[in-house]
Motif scaffolding. Sequence first.
Motif, PDB file in Angstrom:
ATOM      1  N   GLY A  25      10.517   3.202   4.859  1.00  0.00           N
ATOM      2  CA  GLY A  25       9.945   2.726   3.597  1.00  0.00           C
ATOM      3  C   GLY A  25       9.147   3.867   2.962  1.00  0.00           C
ATOM      4  N   GLY A  28       8.492   4.264  -0.857  1.00  0.00           N
ATOM      5  CA  GLY A  28       7.844   3.168  -1.593  1.00  0.00           C
ATOM      6  C   GLY A  28       6.429   3.533  -2.014  1.00  0.00           C
ATOM      7  N   HIS A  29       5.727   2.552  -2.562  1.00  0.00           N
ATOM      8  CA  HIS A  29       4.387   2.812  -3.109  1.00  0.00           C
ATOM      9  C   HIS A  29       3.383   3.211  -2.022  1.00  0.00           C
ATOM     10  CE1 HIS A  29       6.298   0.756  -6.472  1.00  0.00           C
ATOM     11  NE2 HIS A  29       5.389   1.345  -7.230  1.00  0.00           N
ATOM     12  N   VAL A  30       3.519   2.607  -0.850  1.00  0.00           N
ATOM     13  CA  VAL A  30       2.653   2.995   0.266  1.00  0.00           C
ATOM     14  C   VAL A  30       3.212   4.239   0.953  1.00  0.00           C
ATOM     15  CG1 VAL A  30       2.037   2.296   2.624  1.00  0.00           C
ATOM     16  CG2 VAL A  30       1.606   0.757   0.708  1.00  0.00           C
ATOM     17  N   ASP A  49      14.305   5.700   3.891  1.00  0.00           N
ATOM     18  CA  ASP A  49      14.222   4.581   2.948  1.00  0.00           C
ATOM     19  C   ASP A  49      15.628   4.174   2.529  1.00  0.00           C
ATOM     20  OD1 ASP A  49      11.584   3.661   0.973  1.00  0.00           O
ATOM     21  OD2 ASP A  49      13.611   2.979   0.453  1.00  0.00           O
ATOM     22  N   LEU A  50      15.818   2.867   2.313  1.00  0.00           N
ATOM     23  CA  LEU A  50      17.124   2.375   1.871  1.00  0.00           C
ATOM     24  C   LEU A  50      17.387   2.746   0.414  1.00  0.00           C
ATOM     25  CD1 LEU A  50      16.978  -1.282   3.315  1.00  0.00           C
ATOM     26  CD2 LEU A  50      18.063   0.735   4.338  1.00  0.00           C
ATOM     27  N   THR A 101       6.510   0.947   6.607  1.00  0.00           N
ATOM     28  CA  THR A 101       5.742   0.604   5.393  1.00  0.00           C
ATOM     29  C   THR A 101       6.592  -0.230   4.422  1.00  0.00           C
ATOM     30  OG1 THR A 101       6.413   2.550   4.133  1.00  0.00           O
ATOM     31  CG2 THR A 101       4.495   2.815   5.530  1.00  0.00           C
ATOM     32  N   ILE A 102       7.467  -1.055   4.952  1.00  0.00           N
ATOM     33  CA  ILE A 102       8.337  -1.842   4.058  1.00  0.00           C
ATOM     34  C   ILE A 102       7.547  -3.002   3.433  1.00  0.00           C
ATOM     35  CG2 ILE A 102      10.378  -1.243   5.418  1.00  0.00           C
ATOM     36  CD1 ILE A 102      10.317  -4.214   6.423  1.00  0.00           C
ATOM     37  N   THR A 104       6.358  -6.727   2.527  1.00  0.00           N
ATOM     38  CA  THR A 104       6.223  -7.945   3.355  1.00  0.00           C
ATOM     39  C   THR A 104       5.940  -9.123   2.422  1.00  0.00           C
ATOM     40  OG1 THR A 104       3.943  -7.232   3.703  1.00  0.00           O
ATOM     41  CG2 THR A 104       5.463  -6.874   5.516  1.00  0.00           C
ATOM     42  N   THR A 139       1.242  -4.725   5.242  1.00  0.00           N
ATOM     43  CA  THR A 139       0.291  -5.817   5.462  1.00  0.00           C
ATOM     44  C   THR A 139       1.039  -6.954   6.142  1.00  0.00           C
ATOM     45  OG1 THR A 139      -0.790  -5.151   3.428  1.00  0.00           O
ATOM     46  CG2 THR A 139      -1.357  -7.326   4.291  1.00  0.00           C
ATOM     47  N   GLU A 166      -2.548  -0.171   5.484  1.00  0.00           N
ATOM     48  CA  GLU A 166      -2.790   0.641   4.290  1.00  0.00           C
ATOM     49  C   GLU A 166      -3.771  -0.089   3.391  1.00  0.00           C
ATOM     50  OE1 GLU A 166      -3.387   3.290   2.523  1.00  0.00           O
ATOM     51  OE2 GLU A 166      -1.381   3.973   3.120  1.00  0.00           O
ATOM     52  N   GLN A 170      -3.368   0.942  -5.515  1.00  0.00           N
ATOM     53  CA  GLN A 170      -2.088   1.472  -5.961  1.00  0.00           C
ATOM     54  C   GLN A 170      -2.225   2.511  -7.063  1.00  0.00           C
ATOM     55  OE1 GLN A 170       1.180  -1.199  -6.062  1.00  0.00           O
ATOM     56  NE2 GLN A 170       2.173  -0.067  -7.686  1.00  0.00           N
ATOM     57  N   CYS A 273      -0.006  -7.233  -4.311  1.00  0.00           N
ATOM     58  CA  CYS A 273      -0.791  -7.339  -3.067  1.00  0.00           C
ATOM     59  C   CYS A 273      -1.813  -8.476  -3.033  1.00  0.00           C
ATOM     60  CB  CYS A 273      -1.512  -6.020  -2.809  1.00  0.00           C
ATOM     61  SG  CYS A 273      -0.382  -4.737  -2.262  1.00  0.00           S
ATOM     62  N   LYS A 276      -0.488 -12.129  -3.060  1.00  0.00           N
ATOM     63  CA  LYS A 276       0.387 -12.308  -1.889  1.00  0.00           C
ATOM     64  C   LYS A 276      -0.436 -12.343  -0.593  1.00  0.00           C
ATOM     65  CE  LYS A 276       2.256  -8.813  -0.025  1.00  0.00           C
ATOM     66  NZ  LYS A 276       1.986  -7.975   1.161  1.00  0.00           N
ATOM     67  N   ARG A 336       5.473  -5.171 -10.949  1.00  0.00           N
ATOM     68  CA  ARG A 336       5.624  -6.209  -9.920  1.00  0.00           C
ATOM     69  C   ARG A 336       4.476  -7.207 -10.017  1.00  0.00           C
ATOM     70  NH1 ARG A 336       6.016  -3.100  -4.418  1.00  0.00           N
ATOM     71  NH2 ARG A 336       4.374  -1.931  -5.445  1.00  0.00           N
TER      72      ARG A 336
HETATM   73  N1  LIG Z   1       1.381  -1.103  -3.176  1.00  0.00           N
HETATM   74  C1  LIG Z   1       0.198  -0.866  -2.632  1.00  0.00           C
HETATM   75  O1  LIG Z   1      -0.652  -0.193  -3.231  1.00  0.00           O
HETATM   76  C2  LIG Z   1      -0.152  -1.382  -1.258  1.00  0.00           C
HETATM   77  C3  LIG Z   1      -1.421  -1.114  -0.757  1.00  0.00           C
HETATM   78  C4  LIG Z   1      -1.741  -1.534   0.523  1.00  0.00           C
HETATM   79  C5  LIG Z   1      -0.793  -2.230   1.282  1.00  0.00           C
HETATM   80  N2  LIG Z   1       0.429  -2.527   0.743  1.00  0.00           N
HETATM   81  C6  LIG Z   1       1.402  -3.214   1.605  1.00  0.00           C
HETATM   82  O2  LIG Z   1       2.340  -2.229   2.025  1.00  0.00           O
HETATM   83  C7  LIG Z   1       3.655  -2.796   2.145  1.00  0.00           C
HETATM   84  C8  LIG Z   1       4.621  -2.024   1.267  1.00  0.00           C
HETATM   85  O3  LIG Z   1       4.259  -2.196  -0.092  1.00  0.00           O
HETATM   86  P1  LIG Z   1       4.822  -1.258  -1.228  1.00  0.00           P
HETATM   87  O4  LIG Z   1       4.095  -1.602  -2.468  1.00  0.00           O
HETATM   88  O5  LIG Z   1       4.830   0.159  -0.762  1.00  0.00           O
HETATM   89  O6  LIG Z   1       6.326  -1.779  -1.329  1.00  0.00           O
HETATM   90  P2  LIG Z   1       7.525  -0.970  -2.001  1.00  0.00           P
HETATM   91  O7  LIG Z   1       8.557  -1.982  -2.295  1.00  0.00           O
HETATM   92  O8  LIG Z   1       7.008  -0.085  -3.089  1.00  0.00           O
HETATM   93  O9  LIG Z   1       8.015  -0.006  -0.823  1.00  0.00           O
HETATM   94  C9  LIG Z   1       8.732  -0.466   0.269  1.00  0.00           C
HETATM   95  C10 LIG Z   1       9.863   0.530   0.509  1.00  0.00           C
HETATM   96  O10 LIG Z   1      10.522   0.143   1.696  1.00  0.00           O
HETATM   97  C11 LIG Z   1      11.908   0.368   1.517  1.00  0.00           C
HETATM   98  N3  LIG Z   1      12.576  -0.464   2.518  1.00  0.00           N
HETATM   99  C12 LIG Z   1      12.632  -1.813   2.596  1.00  0.00           C
HETATM  100  N4  LIG Z   1      13.284  -2.191   3.707  1.00  0.00           N
HETATM  101  C13 LIG Z   1      13.633  -1.042   4.361  1.00  0.00           C
HETATM  102  C14 LIG Z   1      14.306  -0.776   5.562  1.00  0.00           C
HETATM  103  N5  LIG Z   1      14.755  -1.767   6.353  1.00  0.00           N
HETATM  104  N6  LIG Z   1      14.508   0.509   5.924  1.00  0.00           N
HETATM  105  C15 LIG Z   1      14.053   1.527   5.142  1.00  0.00           C
HETATM  106  N7  LIG Z   1      13.400   1.326   3.979  1.00  0.00           N
HETATM  107  C16 LIG Z   1      13.189   0.055   3.600  1.00  0.00           C
HETATM  108  C17 LIG Z   1      12.163  -0.010   0.080  1.00  0.00           C
HETATM  109  O11 LIG Z   1      13.360   0.579  -0.395  1.00  0.00           O
HETATM  110  C18 LIG Z   1      10.913   0.537  -0.597  1.00  0.00           C
HETATM  111  O12 LIG Z   1      11.102   1.868  -1.049  1.00  0.00           O
HETATM  112  C19 LIG Z   1       3.480  -4.260   1.817  1.00  0.00           C
HETATM  113  O13 LIG Z   1       3.230  -4.955   2.996  1.00  0.00           O
HETATM  114  C20 LIG Z   1       2.244  -4.280   0.927  1.00  0.00           C
HETATM  115  O14 LIG Z   1       1.609  -5.518   0.951  1.00  0.00           O
HETATM  116  C21 LIG Z   1       0.761  -2.099  -0.497  1.00  0.00           C
END
Ligand SMILES: NC(=O)c1ccc[n+]([C@@H]2O[C@H](COP(=O)([O-])OP(=O)(O)OC[C@H]3O[C@@H](n4cnc5c(N)ncnc54)[C@H](O)[C@@H]3O)[C@@H](O)[C@H]2O)c1
Length: 413
Positions: A25, A28-30, A49-50, A101-102, A104, A139, A166, A170, A273, A276, A336
């Motif tokens: 992951g 992604g954003h994290v 990452d996928l 960090t995918i 949830t 999370t 994390e 964001q 976040c 959720k 989102r």
């Molecule tokens: N966005 C934030 O600022 C933030 C802050 C703290 C915690 N979080 C938590 O972190 C987690 C991720 O959030 P996010 O915003 O980064 O999500 P996101 O969707 O931006 O990133 C997730 C990434 O994971 C990839 N992915 C999904 N399944 C996969 C797999 N099986 N193999 C490889 N890659 C895969 C997706 O393509 C995507 O790029 C969540 O649990 C969220 O609650 C997010």
Amino acid sequence: MNYPSTKTIPALESGKPLADLSIVGGAGHVGIPLMLAFAEAGMTVNVNDLNEAALSLLRSGKLPFIEHGAAPVLTRALANKRLIFTSSPYAITRTGPVIVTIGTPVDEFLNPVQAAVQKCIDNLLPHMSDDQLLVLRSTVYPGTTDWLDSYLKRLGRKNKVAFCPERVVQGYGIRELREMPQIISGTTPEAEQEAVALFRRIAPELVVVKPLEAEFAKLFNNTYRYIEFAATNQFYMIAKSAGADYRAIMKAMKHNYPRAKTFPGPGFSAGPCLLKDTMQLAAYARNQFGLGHAAMQVNEGLVLQLVEDLRRTYDVSTMTVGLLGMAFKAEIDDTRASLSYKLKRVLQTCAKDVLTTDPFVTTDPSLLPFDQVVARSDILILCAPHSTYADSDLKGKPVVDVWGFLKNANVIS
Ligand SMILES: NC(=O)c1ccc[n+]([C@@H]2O[C@H](COP(=O)([O-])OP(=O)(O)OC[C@H]3O[C@@H](n4cnc5c(N)ncnc54)[C@H](O)[C@@H]3O)[C@@H](O)[C@H]2O)c1
């Protein structure tokens, strides 16, 4: 644990990338600020990452979304050959920690989707060696880390399991990862020790607790923030219904009064976040989390109340309403769980027309240029307080500004 800091050229070993750690992951954003933090610390990171499109942007030195301060760090990481980009579980490096960090999500019945993490881990396991540390960074629902530990044992695996949540806000992960303490937990002393060694590379301070405590700490942090926003939003609505100026009230509350120093202003509390995570906690508390449910009602209800107030004063059915800012918060491009879109949907059922604009969002073809939205709208609503809007010319159009953000505008509420 001593991670090599001098390796610069990723080599292939039996078809596998050689890296100091893998981040699943990682695009992604994290994932992005995190992989950049480790790369900046001298580690070679397998960014797994996928999302091939995001990986190819990163490979070419571009970011798939706004992450303030990330561009020069990415350029450096690429120049120093610290990043390897892979898109299949097969490519997980067999040595070094694997951080997950995918996303949830919660399902349509507001329950956490545990299967997302399980499926991801199931896909990774055949490609990981037995002594690798598995770090959950997403999370998770309380108890997930211990569940994962026993799940792996049932499968006959010996992997060490850690949960290190994390907590960056964001869009500002680059700065915050440098400045903020990391919460570390492991299901065994060995797992904890390895997680400590890993995050010591990037964090100024570590706080070590048990997995369940770390899971709660993360959820409580986010839920508390969400409840704070609900408190100010509810106060705003009460003040408004009394015809009082909430901006003036807040000034009185906060001026040189230390206990109200961090009290937030009103606004749309949205994004992937806070809501959720409050739902995850509510699900854990058997839906007996009155404070959390009340916060959801207030924050989600704010936009509905806003439409109701407009309809009481104006014949909205004859009006074009312009929405300024469709991202879920200021200065980012992420839509989102943006309340701007909830507002848009509600208005579409009662207004003559709804026009939308945003200076950052690139994923919504229905967006119009700012000037066009202002010119064509009878009334405007500030949804995301992007700094560019602060002094912009709204041509004297009536504007709803919950945030108390606009200067020199014809603010009607
Ligand atoms: N966005 C934030 O600022 C933030 C802050 C703290 C915690 N979080 C938590 O972190 C987690 C991720 O959030 P996010 O915003 O980064 O999500 P996101 O969707 O931006 O990133 C997730 C990434 O994971 C990839 N992915 C999904 N399944 C996969 C797999 N099986 N193999 C490889 N890659 C895969 C997706 O393509 C995507 O790029 C969540 O649990 C969220 O609650 C997010």
